[in-house]
Design an enzyme around this catalytic site. Sequence first.
Site, PDB file in Angstrom:
ATOM      1  N   ARG A  50     -59.527   7.693  85.627  1.00 20.43           N
ATOM      2  CA  ARG A  50     -59.375   8.992  84.951  1.00 20.43           C
ATOM      3  C   ARG A  50     -58.385   8.851  83.801  1.00 20.43           C
ATOM      4  NH1 ARG A  50     -55.565  12.080  86.713  1.00 20.43           N
ATOM      5  NH2 ARG A  50     -56.028  11.863  88.930  1.00 20.43           N
ATOM      6  N   TYR A 102     -70.915  28.316  67.386  1.00 23.69           N
ATOM      7  CA  TYR A 102     -71.620  28.084  68.640  1.00 23.69           C
ATOM      8  C   TYR A 102     -71.185  29.145  69.668  1.00 23.69           C
ATOM      9  CZ  TYR A 102     -72.897  26.065  73.095  1.00 23.69           C
ATOM     10  OH  TYR A 102     -73.389  25.896  74.350  1.00 23.69           O
ATOM     11  N   ASP A 174     -65.098  21.590  63.899  1.00 21.91           N
ATOM     12  CA  ASP A 174     -66.186  21.141  64.759  1.00 21.91           C
ATOM     13  C   ASP A 174     -67.183  20.420  63.848  1.00 21.91           C
ATOM     14  OD1 ASP A 174     -68.566  20.899  66.212  1.00 21.91           O
ATOM     15  OD2 ASP A 174     -68.135  22.675  67.422  1.00 21.91           O
ATOM     16  N   LYS A 199     -74.966  15.743  70.966  1.00 22.73           N
ATOM     17  CA  LYS A 199     -75.908  15.979  69.875  1.00 22.73           C
ATOM     18  C   LYS A 199     -76.152  14.678  69.100  1.00 22.73           C
ATOM     19  CE  LYS A 199     -75.849  20.205  71.379  1.00 22.73           C
ATOM     20  NZ  LYS A 199     -74.616  20.464  72.062  1.00 22.73           N
TER      21      LYS A 199
END
Length: 379
Positions: A50, A102, A174, A199
């Site tokens: 992690r 978004y 973004d 994406k």
Amino acid sequence: MSEGFGFETLAIHAGQPPDDTTGAVIPALHLATTYAQAAVGDSKGFEYSRTGNPTRAALQATLAVLEGGEAGFCFSSGMAAEDALLRRLLPGDHLLIPLDAYGGTWRLIARVYAPYGISHTPVDLTDLDAVEAAWTSATRLVWVETPSNPLLRIVDIEAVSRLAHEHGGWCVVDNTFATPYLQQPLSLGADAVVHSATKYLGGHSDVVGGAVVTSDAALAEHLGFIQNSAGAVPSPFDCFLVQRGLKTLAVRMDAQCRNARAVAEFLRDHPAVAEVSYPGLESHPGHDLAKRQMPDYGAMVSCRLRGGEAAALSAAARTELFTLAESLGAVESLIEHPARMTHLSVAGSALAVDPGLLRLSVGLESIGDLLADLSRAFG
Ligand SMILES: Cc1ncc(COP(=O)(O)O)c(C=O)c1O
């Protein structure tokens, strides 16, 4: 390696030298959750997956170089990456968000952060006077999407970053729609770049992921701390898939931009279409800025149908090659109805989307086949 090499070279080689022990030419998929230590505190740089994982570290290094930043951090989704950034804000802080963004970003800010005392104002970021007027003494951050989702609005990153800095705030961009191949916000003054790696970076509709890149040392420390503390890390296999996707990002984007232009021109001339949003068209209000800010205009196209919602829903149901589905940016073309799909969460808010709007993610299929599909569906 970042000096002097072109984007394509860096996408294939930066952060991923051949493996020291085996010579393998791609980063290994390290599934181990933990790493042997010679003595307490004496590790080879990794202790627990992690906190740090070699496959993730390779991807983070590549992304940092491609965005022209100092440090990259990968997350289990674009939303987790956004969340890690927003955790920098404290109760009482305020941020500016785009009028067009978004839906999930709006939901995170308006529904998850607002109850903790973090307020926001939606602003038309293409209007610098409006940004200036909306900035308050509590404003810490302006959140930019350019090209925006779903209207493909273009925001002047350099001007908005300068304005934020003049007020002692910071600017996040973004960069999901543009990708670092078409736009490098850090070089224009932004403090951080965030991605839905789901994406274009991944590019094949087979991985959900997110990333943040920054050159701000304090922000990098915050992101590393949140990545480890909150633990929304991507799996090594997801990192491997994104890293593989990045190697072909430039050629995919070139071909997808070419197809998108043809689709935008087809829709512009179609009698059922009232308006096309594509920054590559001269009629787009952000065309001149996009021309300055980006080498090409991306592969997302939106259009508003004359027949409103009924016409939009019926066209979306009739395409065959353009698959009716959420998401974007991969090799296959997709079509969707933002008001009822990706942007359903903003219904009734200042970000609400026209129900006559369709959003197309133009893929890599033969352009003749794509245009024939739209021709059939749009009547
Ligand atoms: C512009 C933009 N940013 C962020 C996200 C969120 O990314 P993810 O779905 O990977 O969490 C999306 C998702 O569609 C998006 O389109």
